[in-house]
Design a protein around this motif. Structure first.
Motif, PDB file in Angstrom:
ATOM      1  N   VAL A 174       0.867  -1.173   0.000  1.00  0.00           N
ATOM      2  CA  VAL A 174       0.000   0.000   0.000  1.00  0.00           C
ATOM      3  C   VAL A 174       0.908   1.228   0.000  1.00  0.00           C
ATOM      4  O   VAL A 174       1.766   1.337   0.890  1.00  0.00           O
ATOM      5  CB  VAL A 174      -0.917   0.034   1.248  1.00  0.00           C
ATOM      6  CG1 VAL A 174      -1.745   1.327   1.262  1.00  0.00           C
ATOM      7  CG2 VAL A 174      -1.834  -1.171   1.283  1.00  0.00           C
ATOM      8  N   PRO A 175       0.761   2.123  -0.967  1.00  0.00           N
ATOM      9  CA  PRO A 175      -0.078   2.068  -2.160  1.00  0.00           C
ATOM     10  C   PRO A 175       0.258   0.841  -3.029  1.00  0.00           C
ATOM     11  O   PRO A 175       1.404   0.369  -3.008  1.00  0.00           O
ATOM     12  CB  PRO A 175       0.271   3.360  -2.896  1.00  0.00           C
ATOM     13  CG  PRO A 175       0.893   4.262  -1.878  1.00  0.00           C
ATOM     14  CD  PRO A 175       1.552   3.363  -0.896  1.00  0.00           C
ATOM     15  N   ALA A 217       2.536  12.712   9.253  1.00  0.00           N
ATOM     16  CA  ALA A 217       2.914  11.417   9.829  1.00  0.00           C
ATOM     17  C   ALA A 217       3.127  10.394   8.734  1.00  0.00           C
ATOM     18  O   ALA A 217       2.520  10.471   7.664  1.00  0.00           O
ATOM     19  CB  ALA A 217       1.826  10.938  10.784  1.00  0.00           C
ATOM     20  N   MET A 218       4.033   9.459   8.996  1.00  0.00           N
ATOM     21  CA  MET A 218       4.098   8.237   8.198  1.00  0.00           C
ATOM     22  C   MET A 218       3.215   7.240   8.930  1.00  0.00           C
ATOM     23  O   MET A 218       3.506   6.860  10.069  1.00  0.00           O
ATOM     24  CB  MET A 218       5.546   7.733   8.089  1.00  0.00           C
ATOM     25  CG  MET A 218       5.678   6.315   7.498  1.00  0.00           C
ATOM     26  SD  MET A 218       5.086   6.168   5.806  1.00  0.00           S
ATOM     27  CE  MET A 218       4.403   4.497   5.836  1.00  0.00           C
ATOM     28  N   GLY A 273       3.700  -0.870   4.069  1.00  0.00           N
ATOM     29  CA  GLY A 273       3.505   0.484   3.569  1.00  0.00           C
ATOM     30  C   GLY A 273       2.398   1.195   4.298  1.00  0.00           C
ATOM     31  O   GLY A 273       2.074   0.869   5.444  1.00  0.00           O
ATOM     32  N   GLY A 274       1.802   2.141   3.628  1.00  0.00           N
ATOM     33  CA  GLY A 274       0.794   2.991   4.240  1.00  0.00           C
ATOM     34  C   GLY A 274       0.817   4.322   3.535  1.00  0.00           C
ATOM     35  O   GLY A 274       1.007   4.369   2.320  1.00  0.00           O
ATOM     36  N   PHE A 275       0.691   5.394   4.309  1.00  0.00           N
ATOM     37  CA  PHE A 275       0.635   6.717   3.695  1.00  0.00           C
ATOM     38  C   PHE A 275       1.427   7.733   4.492  1.00  0.00           C
ATOM     39  O   PHE A 275       1.442   7.682   5.722  1.00  0.00           O
ATOM     40  CB  PHE A 275      -0.816   7.198   3.598  1.00  0.00           C
ATOM     41  CG  PHE A 275      -1.696   6.270   2.821  1.00  0.00           C
ATOM     42  CD1 PHE A 275      -1.649   6.248   1.437  1.00  0.00           C
ATOM     43  CD2 PHE A 275      -2.556   5.396   3.477  1.00  0.00           C
ATOM     44  CE1 PHE A 275      -2.437   5.364   0.721  1.00  0.00           C
ATOM     45  CE2 PHE A 275      -3.347   4.511   2.767  1.00  0.00           C
ATOM     46  CZ  PHE A 275      -3.292   4.498   1.385  1.00  0.00           C
ATOM     47  N   VAL A 276       2.033   8.665   3.761  1.00  0.00           N
ATOM     48  CA  VAL A 276       2.518   9.879   4.406  1.00  0.00           C
ATOM     49  C   VAL A 276       1.369  10.869   4.271  1.00  0.00           C
ATOM     50  O   VAL A 276       0.947  11.195   3.160  1.00  0.00           O
ATOM     51  CB  VAL A 276       3.790  10.413   3.713  1.00  0.00           C
ATOM     52  CG1 VAL A 276       4.157  11.779   4.278  1.00  0.00           C
ATOM     53  CG2 VAL A 276       4.938   9.436   3.900  1.00  0.00           C
ATOM     54  N   HIS A 277       0.806  11.255   5.382  1.00  0.00           N
ATOM     55  CA  HIS A 277      -0.399  12.086   5.331  1.00  0.00           C
ATOM     56  C   HIS A 277      -0.433  13.016   6.548  1.00  0.00           C
ATOM     57  O   HIS A 277       0.490  13.032   7.361  1.00  0.00           O
ATOM     58  CB  HIS A 277      -1.654  11.197   5.269  1.00  0.00           C
ATOM     59  CG  HIS A 277      -2.730  11.756   4.390  1.00  0.00           C
ATOM     60  ND1 HIS A 277      -3.368  12.935   4.648  1.00  0.00           N
ATOM     61  CD2 HIS A 277      -3.270  11.295   3.228  1.00  0.00           C
ATOM     62  CE1 HIS A 277      -4.258  13.188   3.693  1.00  0.00           C
ATOM     63  NE2 HIS A 277      -4.220  12.202   2.806  1.00  0.00           N
ATOM     64  N   LYS A 278      -1.521  13.779   6.641  1.00  0.00           N
ATOM     65  CA  LYS A 278      -1.659  14.714   7.760  1.00  0.00           C
ATOM     66  C   LYS A 278      -2.472  14.074   8.873  1.00  0.00           C
ATOM     67  O   LYS A 278      -3.269  13.174   8.617  1.00  0.00           O
ATOM     68  CB  LYS A 278      -2.363  15.986   7.280  1.00  0.00           C
ATOM     69  CG  LYS A 278      -1.568  16.721   6.206  1.00  0.00           C
ATOM     70  CD  LYS A 278      -2.375  17.816   5.539  1.00  0.00           C
ATOM     71  CE  LYS A 278      -1.557  18.421   4.399  1.00  0.00           C
ATOM     72  NZ  LYS A 278      -2.288  19.441   3.642  1.00  0.00           N
ATOM     73  N   PHE A 299       0.951  10.359  -5.249  1.00  0.00           N
ATOM     74  CA  PHE A 299       0.694   9.971  -3.856  1.00  0.00           C
ATOM     75  C   PHE A 299       1.162  11.004  -2.831  1.00  0.00           C
ATOM     76  O   PHE A 299       0.651  11.046  -1.722  1.00  0.00           O
ATOM     77  CB  PHE A 299       1.317   8.603  -3.558  1.00  0.00           C
ATOM     78  CG  PHE A 299       0.557   7.488  -4.221  1.00  0.00           C
ATOM     79  CD1 PHE A 299      -0.626   7.015  -3.660  1.00  0.00           C
ATOM     80  CD2 PHE A 299       0.983   6.954  -5.415  1.00  0.00           C
ATOM     81  CE1 PHE A 299      -1.353   6.017  -4.277  1.00  0.00           C
ATOM     82  CE2 PHE A 299       0.252   5.952  -6.052  1.00  0.00           C
ATOM     83  CZ  PHE A 299      -0.919   5.478  -5.480  1.00  0.00           C
ATOM     84  N   LEU A 333      -0.617  16.615  -1.557  1.00  0.00           N
ATOM     85  CA  LEU A 333      -0.872  17.044  -0.181  1.00  0.00           C
ATOM     86  C   LEU A 333      -0.204  18.371   0.145  1.00  0.00           C
ATOM     87  O   LEU A 333      -0.496  18.981   1.177  1.00  0.00           O
ATOM     88  CB  LEU A 333      -0.380  15.966   0.796  1.00  0.00           C
ATOM     89  CG  LEU A 333      -1.119  14.624   0.681  1.00  0.00           C
ATOM     90  CD1 LEU A 333      -0.403  13.542   1.464  1.00  0.00           C
ATOM     91  CD2 LEU A 333      -2.552  14.751   1.154  1.00  0.00           C
ATOM     92  N   LEU A 345      10.239  14.011   9.708  1.00  0.00           N
ATOM     93  CA  LEU A 345       9.757  12.638   9.926  1.00  0.00           C
ATOM     94  C   LEU A 345      10.928  11.691  10.168  1.00  0.00           C
ATOM     95  O   LEU A 345      10.906  10.859  11.083  1.00  0.00           O
ATOM     96  CB  LEU A 345       8.965  12.154   8.699  1.00  0.00           C
ATOM     97  CG  LEU A 345       7.600  12.791   8.423  1.00  0.00           C
ATOM     98  CD1 LEU A 345       7.034  12.286   7.083  1.00  0.00           C
ATOM     99  CD2 LEU A 345       6.614  12.473   9.548  1.00  0.00           C
ATOM    100  N   GLU A 360       6.615   5.367   1.373  1.00  0.00           N
ATOM    101  CA  GLU A 360       5.730   4.510   2.163  1.00  0.00           C
ATOM    102  C   GLU A 360       6.365   3.179   2.547  1.00  0.00           C
ATOM    103  O   GLU A 360       5.909   2.541   3.492  1.00  0.00           O
ATOM    104  CB  GLU A 360       4.429   4.258   1.373  1.00  0.00           C
ATOM    105  CG  GLU A 360       3.567   5.507   1.183  1.00  0.00           C
ATOM    106  CD  GLU A 360       4.016   6.408   0.022  1.00  0.00           C
ATOM    107  OE1 GLU A 360       5.027   6.088  -0.633  1.00  0.00           O
ATOM    108  OE2 GLU A 360       3.360   7.436  -0.218  1.00  0.00           O
ATOM    109  N   THR A 361       7.382   2.739   1.827  1.00  0.00           N
ATOM    110  CA  THR A 361       7.961   1.430   2.147  1.00  0.00           C
ATOM    111  C   THR A 361       9.445   1.501   2.516  1.00  0.00           C
ATOM    112  O   THR A 361      10.097   0.482   2.686  1.00  0.00           O
ATOM    113  CB  THR A 361       7.788   0.419   0.983  1.00  0.00           C
ATOM    114  OG1 THR A 361       8.189   1.028  -0.228  1.00  0.00           O
ATOM    115  CG2 THR A 361       6.337  -0.026   0.869  1.00  0.00           C
TER     116      THR A 361
END
Lengths: 165, 389
Positions: A57-58, A104-105, A113-118, B131, B135, B145, B245-246
């Motif tokens: 993910v993604p 945040a990661m 995985g995941g997301f870097v987002h707010k 991705f 943002l 981070l 992300e990874t």
């Protein structure tokens, strides 16, 4: 400190240039499916690598570890944990942000995985590494099939957190 | 047997926050002229290949590599551009010479960062357009981070990062090439404006303009060109996944692997014992700690403590960034790695003046390609040839 005068280069004789670069970035096969599900069903999709036993993910169509083609799609959790975070106090132009942004990661549960987002709905003083969070989506009508369909991640509701355990 | 490769000439403009009145071509011409003079070569006939290192967006050009031959003396000669830091250019030069087809190669990298009016926008343009970029925000949040995770995993203190800044800015005061030398304290760093918690303004290397050129030669001709050849004993490079992300947020895995490669080429088994000094990436203060560990110059989690104890000072047990590093010299875009290699060459020649590290035989230069990349390169240099040790 350096004794060199720090001057604005625009005060020197110069030619002002402007780099105009408009692009249409193709989502591709994996992106198309991911953003369609995000938009239509508020679902987060990943692709599984059977060799490495990982869900990306993604999602991608190929594994970055073993280079296998990935065609197994899975719906994954909308929850995850804060792997690391930061508080941004300035904007891209260097100006001070009126409201700092918490980035945040977020590692989505049980995937690679995941997301870097707010982060939202949380005071920056209360954020910590490891805290459980969940995605907050825009309404169906507002969603357009982009990363902005997720408004932010917020601390996961307590009762749901318990239910997951 | 593969031939050996040495640095036989260097030229540098010196780094400055701005370069009023000089164009990018003119700073390149200045550094190249100095390097060719130092090596005693005529670029119009003595250089077998030229390598420049540049990124189009830093330069404000499309196909920038077309704009470099004339100011280097390379028109109608062999030249190509490596779109990476200058240390990748040095690694490429090393390989070209080892093929046996080239005896002399010049490597150039520069920064005219003061021409860039929207620096953060260009960095943001390096983020994934689908991705990450939508943002928005100042892209240095990525450093915040990474720093937070590094401190969390290793237990290194926030103060240790501030020590790196105070040390490097002070080292830069003895370096005429440095743009940002200063006497500042750990407290100054901790009290500076917090931009991307836990990262503060003084934890970030300020930009600088400057140009570096190195001339490399095979062992066949090095001895004819100089009495103080500095041998390239090993090079290494590596790229982690571009996906934020990874990737690993606490370690610099690409630096770990680039170092392993360079150590293997150089035949170094015990880096802590065999490396006398190092110029390593300190684009952000915490990177120096993270890279010290990635380079096996100390154990994981030890870098903060060692720094606070003074081991990485110029007179410490493992001097790190005696030039002032990127924090003190200035971040010179793709010239950053070449500046580090240039400092190691000066140190190993014994020409580092007030900042000379005594009795240095073997040094290491390492660079990271900056936010948001996970790529880096390492070079190991020595004033002893392979045969001599």
């Amino acid at each position: 400190m350096s004794l060199e005068k720090i001057g604005d280069p625009r005060d020197l004789t110069h030619w002002m240039g402007h780099m105009e670069t408009d692009y249409s970035y193709t989502y591709g096969i994996a992106g198309e499916k991911f953003f369609k599900e995000l938009k239509e069903n508020a679902k987060i999709m990943g692709t599984r690598c059977k060799n490495c036993n990982l869900i990306y993910v993604p999602p991608r169509l190929f594994c970055e570890r073993c280079f296998e083609k990935l065609d197994t799609w899975e719906t994954v959790s909308k929850r995850g944990s804060v792997h690391t975070y930061t508080i941004a106090n300035i904007d891209i132009d260097g100006s001070k942000l009126k409201k700092p942004i918490i980035w945040a990661m977020i590692k989505i549960d049980n995937v690679h995985g995941g997301f870097v987002h707010k982060l939202g709905e949380v005071d920056s003083k209360d954020v910590e590494i490891g805290m459980h969070v969940e995605a907050v989506f825009k309404s169906r009508k507002e969603r357009e099939g982009s990363m902005l369909d997720i408004k932010y991640f917020r601390p996961a509701k307590q009762k749901l957190e318990k239910a997951l355990r | 047997m593969l031939r050996e490769v040495a640095v036989v000439g260097l030229g540098c403009t010196g780094c400055r926050p701005t370069t009023p009145g000089l164009s990018y071509k003119e700073i390149m011409f200045e550094a190249a002229t100095r390097a060719f003079e130092d090596a005693g070569v005529d670029p119009r006939c003595d250089i077998d290949n030229f390598i420049t290192c540049a990124e189009d967006y830093w330069e404000g050009f499309s196909i920038f590599d077309e704009f470099v031959p004339d100011q280097l003396g390379a028109v109608l000669r062999q030249l190509f551009t490596v779109t990476a830091d200058g240390l990748f250019g040095l690694a490429t030069a090393y390989m070209l010479i080892r093929t046996g087809e080239f005896d002399t190669v010049a490597v150039e990298a520069h920064s005219k960062a003061s021409d860039i009016l929207t620096f953060a926008d260009i960095v943001a343009f390096a983020l994934d357009p689908i991705f990450n970029r939508p943002l928005g925000g100042h892209p240095f949040y990525i450093a915040g981070l990474e720093m937070n995770r590094y401190l969390h995993e290793t237990g290194a203190s926030r103060e240790a990062c501030a020590h790196v800044v105070a040390k490097n800015r002070k080292n830069a005061l003895s370096n005429a090439y440095a743009a940002h030398g200063a006497n500042i304290t750990v407290e100054d760093v901790l009290e500076s404006e917090q931009l991307f918690y836990p990262l503060s303004r003084l934890d970030i290397s300020p930009l600088a303009d400057g140009c570096m050129v190195l001339v490399l030669a095979s062992d066949k001709v090095a001895g004819k060109l100089t009495d103080t050849p500095i041998w390239v004993r090993g090079v290494g490079w590596n790229s982690d996944t571009p996906w934020l992300e990874t990737r690993d947020w606490g370690r610099s895995v690409d630096t770990e692997l680039a170092a392993k490669m360079a150590y293997k080429v150089a035949g170094i088994r015990n880096p802590q014992k065999e490396i006398d000094l190092a110029e390593i990436d300190d684009r952000f203060s915490y990177k120096e700690l993270q890279n010290l560990e990635a380079l096996q110059l100390c154990r994981r989690g030890e870098a903060g403590k060692l720094t606070e104890e003074g081991a990485t000072e110029r007179d410490g047990s493992i001097p790190i960034n005696p030039s002032g590093g990127l924090l003190g010299v200035g971040y010179t875009l793709e010239a950053s790695g070449l500046q580090k290699a240039l400092e190691i060459v000066l140190q190993l020649r014994g020409e580092a003046g007030k900042r000379q590290v005594p009795d240095a035989e073997t040094g290491l230069a390492q660079v990271w390609r900056g936010i948001p990349t996970a790529s880096g390169a390492v070079a190991i240099l020595s004033n002893r040839s392979r045969g001599a040790t």
